[in-house]
Enzyme design. Structure first.
Site, mmCIF file in Angstrom:
data_model
loop_
_atom_site.group_PDB
_atom_site.id
_atom_site.type_symbol
_atom_site.label_atom_id
_atom_site.label_comp_id
_atom_site.label_asym_id
_atom_site.label_seq_id
_atom_site.Cartn_x
_atom_site.Cartn_y
_atom_site.Cartn_z
ATOM 1 N N HIS A 37 0.765 -1.253 0.000
ATOM 2 C CA HIS A 37 0.000 0.000 0.000
ATOM 3 C C HIS A 37 0.793 1.299 0.000
ATOM 4 O O HIS A 37 0.221 2.344 -0.279
ATOM 5 C CB HIS A 37 -0.947 0.012 1.202
ATOM 6 C CG HIS A 37 -1.895 -1.135 1.211
ATOM 7 N ND1 HIS A 37 -2.837 -1.339 0.223
ATOM 8 C CD2 HIS A 37 -2.026 -2.177 2.068
ATOM 9 C CE1 HIS A 37 -3.526 -2.434 0.484
ATOM 10 N NE2 HIS A 37 -3.040 -2.971 1.601
ATOM 11 N N HIS A 145 -3.172 -2.914 8.059
ATOM 12 C CA HIS A 145 -4.245 -3.226 7.118
ATOM 13 C C HIS A 145 -4.842 -1.924 6.636
ATOM 14 O O HIS A 145 -5.000 -0.973 7.404
ATOM 15 C CB HIS A 145 -5.329 -4.078 7.803
ATOM 16 C CG HIS A 145 -6.556 -4.268 6.973
ATOM 17 N ND1 HIS A 145 -6.615 -5.170 5.932
ATOM 18 C CD2 HIS A 145 -7.764 -3.658 7.017
ATOM 19 C CE1 HIS A 145 -7.834 -5.100 5.383
ATOM 20 N NE2 HIS A 145 -8.526 -4.197 6.025
#
Length: 150
Positions: A37, A145
């Protein structure tokens, strides 16, 4: 020392070394988050060219094509700071300790548009500025996450 004891000792030592090497090769949740990410180096590249380059580069087309992924184009420190923002419910019921960014961040959303076999994955990218939600864990808190932005 008898040959049997020597063999047993060598076997135990080999198992210990193997176990330690496998543990050190395993990717932590934080490392996986960063790989999947964080792309603070993006210089404005967008769209399908960006996603079709980054998804395989970051290992998300091995074995199968990951259907959706989001890259955040901010410093890791700025993303980590989100862990100290107000708590919010996680979209994923298996995740806990989620926090939403107080300000919009620069992101690229990559969505699988064609091909489902590794090497043939095709993505479309959308670059936007919006708030993101991260689940945090560890001490000190680190992002582990990213909730898929809507």
């Amino acid at each position: 020392m008898t040959p049997e004891k020597s063999l047993l000792l060598l076997s135990l030592l080999a198992l210990l070394v193997l176990g330690l090497s496998q543990r050190s090769l395993a990717e932590s949740q934080e490392e996986k988050f960063r790989r999947q990410h964080v792309d603070s180096d993006n210089k404005g590249e967008t769209g399908k060219k960006y996603c079709n380059r980054m998804m395989p580069k970051r290992g998300m087309t091995k074995g199968k094509c990951k259907p959706v992924n989001t890259f955040v184009h901010e410093s890791y420190q700025k993303i980590q700071d989100i862990c100290h923002e107000a708590s919010t419910p996680c979209a994923n019921p298996n995740m806990h300790n989620c926090h939403k960014s107080s300000h919009p961040l620069r992101i690229t959303k990559c969505r699988l548009t064609g091909g489902s076999k590794p090497g043939k994955c095709k993505y479309q990218g959308t670059k936007v500025k919006q708030q993101v939600t991260v689940a945090c864990g560890g001490k000190p808190l680190k992002p582990i996450h990213l909730d898929p932005p809507k």
